[in-house]
Design a protein around this motif. Structure first.
Motif, PDB file in Angstrom:
ATOM      1  N   LYS A  16      69.296  21.482  15.025  1.00 14.55           N
ATOM      2  CA  LYS A  16      69.679  20.883  16.612  1.00 14.55           C
ATOM      3  C   LYS A  16      68.142  20.800  17.083  1.00 14.55           C
ATOM      4  O   LYS A  16      67.823  20.012  17.876  1.00 14.55           O
ATOM      5  N   LYS A  57      65.866  18.256  16.543  1.00 15.09           N
ATOM      6  CA  LYS A  57      66.638  16.946  17.200  1.00 15.09           C
ATOM      7  C   LYS A  57      67.088  16.166  16.040  1.00 15.09           C
ATOM      8  O   LYS A  57      66.954  15.144  16.025  1.00 15.09           O
ATOM      9  N   SER A 107      70.710  15.561  13.370  1.00 10.45           N
ATOM     10  CA  SER A 107      72.032  16.053  13.203  1.00 10.45           C
ATOM     11  C   SER A 107      72.343  17.042  12.152  1.00 10.45           C
ATOM     12  O   SER A 107      71.738  16.982  10.952  1.00 10.45           O
TER      13      SER A 107
HETATM   14  N1  COA Z   1      69.813  16.583  18.114  1.00 11.81           N
HETATM   15  C1  COA Z   1      70.329  17.560  18.435  1.00 11.81           C
HETATM   16  N2  COA Z   1      71.633  17.928  18.522  1.00 11.81           N
HETATM   17  C2  COA Z   1      72.598  16.973  17.667  1.00 11.81           C
HETATM   18  C3  COA Z   1      71.942  15.886  17.293  1.00 11.81           C
HETATM   19  C4  COA Z   1      70.426  15.654  17.410  1.00 11.81           C
HETATM   20  N3  COA Z   1      69.716  14.345  16.752  1.00 11.81           N
HETATM   21  N4  COA Z   1      72.730  15.230  16.357  1.00 11.81           N
HETATM   22  C5  COA Z   1      73.858  16.008  16.584  1.00 11.81           C
HETATM   23  N5  COA Z   1      73.746  17.089  17.260  1.00 11.81           N
HETATM   24  C6  COA Z   1      74.558  18.195  17.824  1.00 11.81           C
HETATM   25  C7  COA Z   1      75.909  17.480  18.173  1.00 11.81           C
HETATM   26  O1  COA Z   1      75.982  17.105  19.471  1.00 11.81           O
HETATM   27  C8  COA Z   1      77.031  18.772  17.883  1.00 11.81           C
HETATM   28  O2  COA Z   1      76.947  19.607  18.936  1.00 11.81           O
HETATM   29  P1  COA Z   1      78.187  20.735  18.884  1.00 11.81           P
HETATM   30  O3  COA Z   1      77.875  21.726  17.967  1.00 11.81           O
HETATM   31  O4  COA Z   1      77.564  21.089  20.146  1.00 11.81           O
HETATM   32  O5  COA Z   1      79.404  19.945  19.155  1.00 11.81           O
HETATM   33  C9  COA Z   1      76.365  19.256  16.621  1.00 11.81           C
HETATM   34  O6  COA Z   1      74.880  18.856  16.681  1.00 11.81           O
HETATM   35  C10 COA Z   1      76.992  18.724  15.248  1.00 11.81           C
HETATM   36  O7  COA Z   1      76.605  17.480  15.227  1.00 11.81           O
HETATM   37  P2  COA Z   1      76.628  16.818  13.737  1.00 11.81           P
HETATM   38  O8  COA Z   1      76.137  17.647  12.732  1.00 11.81           O
HETATM   39  O9  COA Z   1      75.749  15.308  14.026  1.00 11.81           O
HETATM   40  O10 COA Z   1      78.180  16.369  13.239  1.00 11.81           O
HETATM   41  P3  COA Z   1      79.258  15.930  13.993  1.00 11.81           P
HETATM   42  O11 COA Z   1      79.934  16.982  14.633  1.00 11.81           O
HETATM   43  O12 COA Z   1      79.022  14.560  14.238  1.00 11.81           O
HETATM   44  O13 COA Z   1      80.248  15.732  12.592  1.00 11.81           O
HETATM   45  C11 COA Z   1      81.248  14.519  10.883  1.00 11.81           C
HETATM   46  C12 COA Z   1      79.823  14.794  11.654  1.00 11.81           C
HETATM   47  C13 COA Z   1      81.023  13.397   9.836  1.00 11.81           C
HETATM   48  C14 COA Z   1      81.631  15.721   9.836  1.00 11.81           C
HETATM   49  C15 COA Z   1      82.483  14.374  11.742  1.00 11.81           C
HETATM   50  O14 COA Z   1      82.525  13.032  12.419  1.00 11.81           O
HETATM   51  C16 COA Z   1      83.796  14.492  10.961  1.00 11.81           C
HETATM   52  O15 COA Z   1      84.355  13.317  10.774  1.00 11.81           O
HETATM   53  N6  COA Z   1      84.401  15.255  10.645  1.00 11.81           N
HETATM   54  C17 COA Z   1      85.735  15.549  10.115  1.00 11.81           C
HETATM   55  C18 COA Z   1      85.455  15.958   8.747  1.00 11.81           C
HETATM   56  C19 COA Z   1      86.968  16.364   8.001  1.00 11.81           C
HETATM   57  O16 COA Z   1      87.693  15.499   8.476  1.00 11.81           O
HETATM   58  N7  COA Z   1      86.829  17.138   7.226  1.00 11.81           N
HETATM   59  C20 COA Z   1      88.208  17.857   6.699  1.00 11.81           C
HETATM   60  C21 COA Z   1      88.403  16.788   5.411  1.00 11.81           C
HETATM   61  S1  COA Z   1      89.951  17.703   4.548  1.00 11.81           S
END
Ligand code: COA
Length: 626
Positions: free
Chosen positions: A412, A415, A417
């Motif tokens: 994070k 910056k 994901s």
């Molecule tokens: N800069 C800083 N922080 C960032 C960032 C960036 N560019 N992009 C993302 N982040 C942060 C997010 O805000 C989030 O913060 P949090 O921990 O405070 O919530 C964290 O990083 C995680 O985000 P990211 O890694 O981008 O993932 P996501 O939470 O958007 O998840 C998926 C992505 C695809 C996994 C999710 O959308 C999903 O669909 N999950 C379900 C999967 C599932 O069903 N699994 C079981 C199958 S049986």
């Protein structure tokens, strides 16, 4: 949404005004399909596919006609893809559920000093299940909201209602997901307890009173004694449920000819869940061994017969402290399993066991043992099932790896994901192991929509391949700045795809819908779906999923292709847990090698980012200091 917040309270099961899943634009899907496959198939094959896809998508062609039908279907159904999806993903799949389909949750190792401790744990856990069920029934469970991209959106709660009410019935060609309808006069509720391969009915409501923890303990004690009795010992019928679905359906048809068996099956099919009390496995309880034990039970020699795989929720409790949840996947996703399991663990740690002394004094009727009439034919089928499970046990190659150099906080700070970064690392790893890119599945939740389950993020992007090559091939060489640009491109491509997927704009469900619609209309399958590229696109050699947890437990599952890897990962603030699985009988895969290269890639990516970003170097230092 790895970590789900609960904000508003509403009714699980209703759609809470959620939008319907959109049908993506046809040309957009076809273009994305071509783009996602171009670098995964040989050039000549790609050109043929391109021509086939162009014909399919031609004005007034078959594609447009099917697209129109799908749009009509969307009008009339809550979720136009749900039925096609659940059949394709689960119910049509003939493979055995253990390893191939059922994910598991490995709970923290328990410190049981006596056999009574395990029973006490089980009684406490069942109390938690009953509390959770009350929350579900009284519709008091708060609505999940998305985190990560598009945070805050409310999510569909439909899957929760299926946790304790559904059953996957095996069929000769396809299975059926049976849902118990709530009735005006609810019938007495029961749990099935498996112990020493015997099955017992544990009524949890007796004389209109829900059993308390003491009562449950007493009943479980009785079950353990009954299981020890040599007088009435039945063969390990549960083994049949670990077989291929067609084989199990055929065996079940033989079983139900006898009324005793029919009654026993009926009790199992209508139970809330299973609690499987296991003997010590004799194995060292490392993370990897515990994952293996949960996935296949260690065959008939260990706990393989002490289970019933059709039931969505099975709690495995070993007297050696090895505990977990085995989940039949068709009714809900891993995220729902995590939410329920976390509730139970928090319930157990937040409300200390109410068992001051061992047993309750109330006179409760003894739990009933389920009886089976096993013809020689069934005995032979049991032997065959045991043999097949044994092969599955021998075949699974698992490595649970905790990467501790850094976690999502460091990513994070860059910056970036964290999820996209990890996916790019996995692509880089696969390339480093095999010098090619392959069709990859990453689950993306579509619970923002009515009855939404998942779609696929095709993480094997061209940009990730370019980055993997630059990081792995000696020639040509690239500067760190160039590699950093490639990493950023790969992460952006991954994030863009993720955004499309979670907003219902990915291609896998759409293509499946078009194919399903053609079948429904009794058409010959259009060429696009018989084309080898489409087959390749659906062989997910890398099957990945983020399943984050907030308590000390982890999820894992097996590969979905004979020459593939299953990679479940759990990003934490300062570590990332990976569960990597593959099959021993594939000479192309090796979980240890994959993990070795994964660690290398994660370290090299950290080093690259640290050299190229001030913020990163701060994060890197913090990460390294742990
Ligand atoms: N800069 C800083 N922080 C960032 C960032 C960036 N560019 N992009 C993302 N982040 C942060 C997010 O805000 C989030 O913060 P949090 O921990 O405070 O919530 C964290 O990083 C995680 O985000 P990211 O890694 O981008 O993932 P996501 O939470 O958007 O998840 C998926 C992505 C695809 C996994 C999710 O959308 C999903 O669909 N999950 C379900 C999967 C599932 O069903 N699994 C079981 C199958 S049986």
């Amino acid at each position: 949404m790895p970590v789900l917040e609960r904000e508003q309270s509403t009714n699980p099961g209703d759609n809470n005004g959620l939008p319907k899943l959109p049908v993506p634009d046809l040309q957009q899907t076809l273009n994305m399909y071509l783009k996602s496959m171009k670098h995964l198939v040989p050039e000549e094959r790609y050109r043929r596919t391109q021509a086939i896809v162009e014909e399919f998508g031609a004005p007034a062609g078959v594609g447009e006609m099917l697209q129109h039908k799908l749009q009509q279907r969307r009008e009339s159904q809550a979720n136009w893809v749900y039925d096609y999806w659940i059949e394709d993903m689960y119910l049509n799949n003939r493979l055995a559920l253990p390893v191939n389909s059922s994910p598991v949750m490995v709970l923290p190792n328990q410190n049981f000093n006596t056999d009574g401790d395990a029973i006490r744990f089980a009684a406490h856990l069942i109390s938690g299940v009953l509390e959770y069920k009350t929350l579900l029934e009284t519709r008091a469970l708060p609505v999940d909201c998305a985190r990560g991209q598009l945070a805050g959106t409310p999510l569909c709660m439909e899957q929760y209602s299926k946790l304790f009410t559904s059953y996957r019935l095996p069929g000769p060609r396809k299975d059926t997901l049976v849902a118990q309808k709530s009735s005006v006069m609810p019938e007495p509720e029961h749990i099935i307890v498996a112990c020493k391969n015997q099955f017992f009915v544990l009524d949890v409501v007796i004389n209109f009173r829900r059993l308390n923890e003491k009562d449950l303990y007493t009943q479980l004690e009785k079950i353990r004694k009954m299981a020890d009795s040599e007088e009435e010992h039945f063969p390990p019928i549960g083994l049949l449920t670990s077989d291929g679905r067609t084989e199990w359906a055929e065996a079940r048809n033989i079983l139900i000819k006898d009324s005793t068996n029919r009654d026993s099956l009926d009790m199992i099919e209508r139970c809330l869940c299973l609690v499987c009390l296991n003997e010590p496995s004799g194995l060292q309880l490392t993370d990897t061994n515990r994952a293996l034990l949960m996935l296949h039970g260690g065959g008939i020699e260990r706990h393989g017969g002490n289970r019933w795989y059709d039931k969505p929720m099975q709690f495995d409790i070993g007297s050696d402290g090895c505990c977990g949840v085995i989940c039949e996947h068709s009714p809900f996703e891993g995220i729902v399993l995590v939410q329920c399991t976390e509730y139970l663990l928090k319930y157990m740690s937040g409300s200390p066991s109410k068992l001051v002394r061992a047993a309750s004094v109330s006179e409760l009727p003894a739990p009933r043992r389920l009886r089976w009439k096993c013809s020689p034919e069934i005995q032979a089928l049991l032997a065959a099932s045991a043999d097949k499970l044994h092969r599955l046990v021998d075949n699974l190659d698992m490595n649970v790896f905790k990467f501790t150099k850094y976690g999502k906080d460091f990513i994070k700070k860059l910056k970036m994901s964290p999820d996209a970064y990890i996916q790019v690392a996995l692509q880089c790893t696969y390339y480093r192991c095999h010098r090619r890119a392959v069709s990859t599945y990453e689950s993306a939740s579509i619970r923002r929509f009515q009855e939404g389950r998942v779609d696929n993020i095709r993480s094997a992007t061209f940009e990730a391949l370019v980055f993997g090559k630059a990081m792995s091939d000696g020639e040509p060489t690239f500067s760190d700045d160039e590699k950093m640009e490639m990493l950023k491109d790969a992460i952006n491509a991954q994030m863009n795809y993720t955004l499309l997927a979670i907003t219902g704009m990915a291609i896998d469900n759409h293509l499946l819908g078009l194919k399903g619609m053609a079948k429904e209309m009794n058409m010959d399958p259009p060429d696009i779906f018989t084309d080898e590229t489409y087959t390749i696109s659906n062989q997910f050699i890398l099957s990945t999923s983020q399943v984050p947890t907030t308590v000390d437990m982890f999820c894992c599952y097996g590969p979905v292709a004979p020459n593939g890897y299953g990679v479940c990962y759990n990003p934490q603030s300062d570590a990332i847990l990976f569960c990597v699985s593959s099959f021993n009988d594939s000479d192309q895969t090796c979980s240890n090698t994959f993990v070795k290269h994964l660690e290398e890639c994660l370290l090299e990516m950290e080093s690259l980012c640290s050299k190229n970003s001030d913020g990163a170097s701060n994060g890197s230092n913090e990460g390294s200091g742990k």
